[in-house]
Design a protein around this motif. Structure first.
Motif, mmCIF file in Angstrom:
data_model
loop_
_atom_site.group_PDB
_atom_site.id
_atom_site.type_symbol
_atom_site.label_atom_id
_atom_site.label_comp_id
_atom_site.label_asym_id
_atom_site.label_seq_id
_atom_site.Cartn_x
_atom_site.Cartn_y
_atom_site.Cartn_z
ATOM 1 N N ILE A 239 53.294 96.463 40.228
ATOM 2 C CA ILE A 239 54.304 97.452 40.118
ATOM 3 C C ILE A 239 54.263 98.550 40.583
ATOM 4 N N ASP A 240 52.906 99.268 40.556
ATOM 5 C CA ASP A 240 52.732 100.554 40.958
ATOM 6 C C ASP A 240 52.125 100.764 42.111
ATOM 7 N N THR A 241 51.776 99.619 42.769
ATOM 8 C CA THR A 241 51.086 99.890 44.142
ATOM 9 C C THR A 241 52.016 99.121 45.268
ATOM 10 N N ASP A 242 52.683 98.174 45.255
ATOM 11 C CA ASP A 242 53.472 97.292 46.178
ATOM 12 C C ASP A 242 54.501 96.613 45.375
ATOM 13 N N PRO A 243 55.442 97.261 44.951
ATOM 14 C CA PRO A 243 56.639 96.540 44.403
ATOM 15 C C PRO A 243 57.265 95.363 45.341
ATOM 16 N N SER A 244 57.117 95.400 46.674
ATOM 17 C CA SER A 244 57.775 94.420 47.441
ATOM 18 C C SER A 244 57.284 93.111 47.234
ATOM 19 N N LYS A 245 55.995 93.003 46.562
ATOM 20 C CA LYS A 245 55.197 91.654 46.305
ATOM 21 C C LYS A 245 55.846 90.960 45.112
ATOM 22 N N ILE A 246 56.593 91.832 44.196
ATOM 23 C CA ILE A 246 56.815 91.341 42.871
ATOM 24 C C ILE A 246 58.181 90.168 42.945
ATOM 25 N N ARG A 247 57.689 89.043 42.532
ATOM 26 C CA ARG A 247 58.762 88.113 42.478
ATOM 27 C C ARG A 247 59.705 88.265 41.421
ATOM 28 N N GLY A 248 60.971 88.220 41.120
ATOM 29 C CA GLY A 248 61.675 88.273 39.995
ATOM 30 C C GLY A 248 61.870 86.711 39.538
ATOM 31 N N GLN A 249 61.835 86.488 38.302
ATOM 32 C CA GLN A 249 62.217 85.057 37.618
ATOM 33 C C GLN A 249 63.618 84.947 37.734
ATOM 34 N N CYS A 250 64.498 84.756 38.988
ATOM 35 C CA CYS A 250 65.884 84.672 39.119
ATOM 36 C C CYS A 250 65.894 83.529 40.255
ATOM 37 N N GLY B 80 71.168 83.422 38.468
ATOM 38 C CA GLY B 80 70.809 83.763 37.075
ATOM 39 C C GLY B 80 69.329 84.206 36.862
ATOM 40 N N SER B 81 68.801 84.332 35.753
ATOM 41 C CA SER B 81 67.501 84.893 35.690
ATOM 42 C C SER B 81 66.939 84.607 34.226
ATOM 43 N N ILE B 82 65.724 84.720 34.119
ATOM 44 C CA ILE B 82 65.164 85.085 32.757
ATOM 45 C C ILE B 82 65.334 86.505 32.688
ATOM 46 N N ARG B 83 65.501 86.830 31.541
ATOM 47 C CA ARG B 83 65.547 88.232 31.267
ATOM 48 C C ARG B 83 64.374 88.937 30.655
ATOM 49 N N ILE B 84 64.462 90.290 30.989
ATOM 50 C CA ILE B 84 63.283 91.090 30.227
ATOM 51 C C ILE B 84 63.716 91.225 28.731
ATOM 52 N N HIS B 85 62.896 91.093 27.749
ATOM 53 C CA HIS B 85 62.939 91.171 26.486
ATOM 54 C C HIS B 85 61.948 92.128 25.773
ATOM 55 N N ASP B 86 60.985 92.670 26.447
ATOM 56 C CA ASP B 86 60.218 93.594 26.031
ATOM 57 C C ASP B 86 60.629 94.893 26.573
ATOM 58 N N PRO B 87 60.889 95.847 25.390
ATOM 59 C CA PRO B 87 61.267 97.382 25.946
ATOM 60 C C PRO B 87 60.418 97.973 27.024
ATOM 61 N N LYS B 88 59.124 97.818 26.709
ATOM 62 C CA LYS B 88 58.221 98.554 27.543
ATOM 63 C C LYS B 88 58.487 98.136 28.986
ATOM 64 N N ILE B 89 58.514 96.988 29.126
ATOM 65 C CA ILE B 89 58.640 96.174 30.520
ATOM 66 C C ILE B 89 59.943 96.672 31.169
ATOM 67 N N GLN B 90 61.037 96.689 30.228
ATOM 68 C CA GLN B 90 62.455 96.955 30.729
ATOM 69 C C GLN B 90 62.529 98.513 31.205
ATOM 70 N N GLN B 91 61.649 99.478 30.621
ATOM 71 C CA GLN B 91 61.498 101.062 30.687
ATOM 72 C C GLN B 91 60.857 101.206 32.152
ATOM 73 N N LYS B 92 59.697 100.245 32.172
ATOM 74 C CA LYS B 92 58.882 100.321 33.528
ATOM 75 C C LYS B 92 59.670 99.719 34.606
ATOM 76 N N ILE B 93 60.776 98.840 34.652
ATOM 77 C CA ILE B 93 61.516 98.555 35.686
ATOM 78 C C ILE B 93 62.524 99.632 35.907
ATOM 79 N N PHE B 94 62.968 100.211 34.928
ATOM 80 C CA PHE B 94 64.067 101.362 35.075
ATOM 81 C C PHE B 94 63.447 102.385 35.783
ATOM 82 N N HIS B 95 62.209 102.901 35.539
ATOM 83 C CA HIS B 95 61.507 103.815 36.200
ATOM 84 C C HIS B 95 61.064 103.504 37.884
ATOM 85 N N LEU B 96 60.815 102.050 38.182
ATOM 86 C CA LEU B 96 60.751 101.828 39.458
ATOM 87 C C LEU B 96 61.746 101.792 40.067
#
Length: 631
Positions: free
Chosen positions: A509-520, A533-549
């Motif tokens: 997430i901090d080095t090469d976001p292009s390698k991140i696969r979504g559960q979608c 569809g997708s599996i959703r984020i339910h952890d507020p910290k992960i959600q905020q991290k993705i928003f920042h990305l």
């Protein structure tokens, strides 16, 4: 509404308004109510007296007799009127409403019409009444061939007439049945049908919102939902666990054949599930509902089988698209390693600059002339190709530049640039057969796949590889979580910002976001995305991290998404879901190529509604009321 209820309502209205049938007062039309539907009549009804209500589909004056095709929503029956028994038959106009009383008889064998279910019988009229007359029509509803020539805007301006056509009504009836099947499926699985708000907050999810001014506080706006995404996630936090909805959604985006500004989707969400459980539920739903519909409506489609699963990477690599049409098996092939040292400068220079060379086989395409191949090249250029290279195998009367040890004879203006071993590798990689045409694109990966994906569909159509009666479903999985937006110089969600990343990929997430696969995941059918569809984020910290990305600042997070992040702080369960497009499914089931035809009241180009003449201007008082000024 049942007839007896309607009678009671009319009686109450008459008593309140003091309506009578005396001359000079408002009239309530009196007519004999039907005791049978037109399309339900058969030889079992011979010698019975029937009362029919419906529309005049066709009128035919054959000398001594007048024939009427009377239509209601169940079908058409032929009615015979003898001019000796009736006056003023010329008053009966096409599409007028009639009430008919008559006797059912068997048609003479020479007059049986096998094209309609009631073709063995006809009704000899003993009485009729014109309930409501029709003025001349803007188009001939009864002539399907002529309707194909009618301007779309005119047809949808008079959509209430267009809906009377049996072919259109059957689509609307199919739509109703599909919705009922979906409800039956989810009700049987313990899901709750819950309606989420239509007037909500603007939280853009990839397309522009439709905005609604807030009259009480000028400058503030509601928005129409692009999807119920956040509400259904909040329902999961609320402990609902299993939710579904037939949801209206709105997106202010450019229209295409498979898009409308207002559309209907089936929205589904589940708690305490992983991706596999969601996929299994969606697939069971699809197979169950679609096969029942195909059987019930006798639709000419093959039964739906378990879905093939393809990763996003393989879909792009093999088919050039994340929406592959699997009604035919044609795959792309890669010759980059085989031609990197060739003498063909176009290929060699492309590879040296980091590009690739891939191709596709056009079965029996060798018969194409150079002029026709130039037309294929022009097609490819429309989608970003700089040019098209080609090699043909045959036909027999052509001049050949190379004959392989296997006997294949090749011709092409580029053959002279390749060594024999390079040509043999191309033949092997492409699975070339006699009379085939090989088409090559050399460019960056994105352009090559995009162009060849389009060309693959072109070949599928022109080489007649597609069985129009097939429905070929597949899963496309493991999409990239984010995609780089070159214009904005930032990362964008490939699905939406609430998608859970694969846990093993969070390290990038901090080095090469292009390698991140979504559960979608997407369900694709015949080249169209049908469900996503997708599996959703339910952890507020992960959600905020993705928003920042995604470049969403904390200020905007608090403004737009604080309600969701805060909800996740109160014991949010793991959850996921999917949302199939109802309109797209109907389009696929009916063999169409435009969702406008399966929507009761669709919009045309630019999102316009010719029936209501919307959008329309508002007057000065309305501008003032909502606190806005027209610029």
């Amino acid at each position: 509404m049942k007839i007896y209820l309607l009678d009671n309502v009319l009686k109450k209205i008459s008593s309140v308004l003091n309506i009578s049938n005396e001359k000079g007062n408002l009239m309530i039309m009196e007519y004999i109510k039907r005791n049978v539907f037109s399309g339900n009549l058969s030889i079992k009804d011979i010698d019975t007296t029937v009362h029919l209500n419906g529309w005049v589909h066709k009128v035919r004056d054959l000398g001594g007799l007048c024939f009427i095709d009377l239509r209601d929503y169940t079908g058409i029956v032929q009615v015979v009127l003898n001019p000796e028994n009736f006056n003023h038959l010329s008053e009966i106009k096409t599409e007028s409403c009639l009430s008919i009383t008559g006797k059912v008889i068997k048609r003479h064998e020479d007059n049986i019409n096998n094209k309609i279910p009631t073709g063995e019988i006809e009704v000899i009229a003993t009485d009729y009444k014109i309930i409501s007359t029709s003025k001349p029509l803007p188009f001939q509803i009864s002539d399907e061939d002529e309707m194909k020539k009618v301007n779309e805007e005119l047809r949808f301006k008079y959509r209430y007439l267009d809906l009377r056509r049996p072919s259109v009504y059957s689509i609307i009836a199919l739509r109703s049945a599909v919705l009922k099947k979906f409800r039956n499926f989810f009700d049987s699985k313990g899901f709750l049908e819950i309606e989420t708000p239509i007037i909500t907050k603007s939280t853009p999810e990839g397309a522009r919102d439709y905005l609604i001014p807030y009259r009480i506080n000028p400058g503030y706006f509601y928005a129409l939902p692009q999807s119920p995404q956040q509400y259904k996630q909040l329902l999961m936090v609320g402990g609902v666990e299993r939710y579904y909805q037939i949801a209206k959604c709105f997106r202010d985006e450019s229209q295409r054949s498979d898009r409308q500004p207002e559309f209907t989707q089936l929205d589904v969400e589940m708690s305490f599930v992983d991706q596999e459980e969601v996929l299994n539920t969606a697939e069971e739903m699809s197979i169950t509902v679609i096969n029942e519909i195909i059987d019930e409506f006798k639709l000419p489609k093959n039964p739906i089988k378990p879905f093939k699963r393809i990763s996003y990477h393989d879909a792009i690599s093999k088919y050039g698209s994340d929406k592959p049409d699997l009604r035919f098996d044609l795959e792309l092939f890669d010759i980059t390693p085989h031609v990197k040292n060739s003498n063909f400068g176009v290929f060699k220079n492309c590879i040296e600059n980091g590009g690739i060379v891939k191709g596709i086989r056009f079965p029996n395409g060798a018969k194409y002339s150079k002029k026709e191949i130039l037309q294929i090249e022009s097609f490819c250029k429309e989608f970003g190709a700089k040019g098209l290279a080609w090699i043909a195998s045959g036909p027999e009367d052509a001049e050949f530049a190379y004959t392989s040890p296997s006997g294949l004879k090749l011709r092409s203006p580029i053959i002279k640039f390749f060594k024999e071993e390079e040509l043999e590798l191309i033949i092997q990689e492409s699975s070339l057969e006699k009379n085939d045409l090989l088409c090559f694109i050399a460019d960056n990966q994105s352009t090559v796949h995009h162009v060849l994906g389009r060309l693959r569909n072109y070949i599928g159509e022109h080489a007649k590889l597609i069985n129009e009666r097939d429905l070929a479903f597949c899963w496309v999985l493991d999409f990239p979580l984010v995609e780089w937006n070159e214009d904005e110089q930032r990362w964008d969600s490939s699905h939406h910002p609430f998608t859970m990343p694969h846990e093993s990929d969070l390290q990038y997430i901090d080095t090469d976001p292009s390698k991140i696969r979504g559960q979608c995941y997407d369900i694709v059918c015949n080249g169209f995305e049908w469900a996503s569809g997708s599996i959703r984020i339910h952890d507020p910290k992960i959600q905020q991290k993705i928003f920042h990305l995604l470049g969403i600042s904390e200020e905007i997070q608090n403004e737009r998404f604080r309600h969701l992040i805060e909800a996740f702080e109160y014991g949010a369960p793991p959850h996921g879901g999917f949302a199939p497009g109802i309109d797209r499914l109907l389009m696929l089931l009916t063999g169409g190529n435009n969702i406008k035809e399966v929507i009761p009241f669709p919009k045309i180009a630019g999102g316009q509604d010719p029936l209501m003449n919307a959008p329309s201007l508002i007057d000065a008082s309305q501008w003032a009321e909502i606190g806005l000024k027209k610029i």
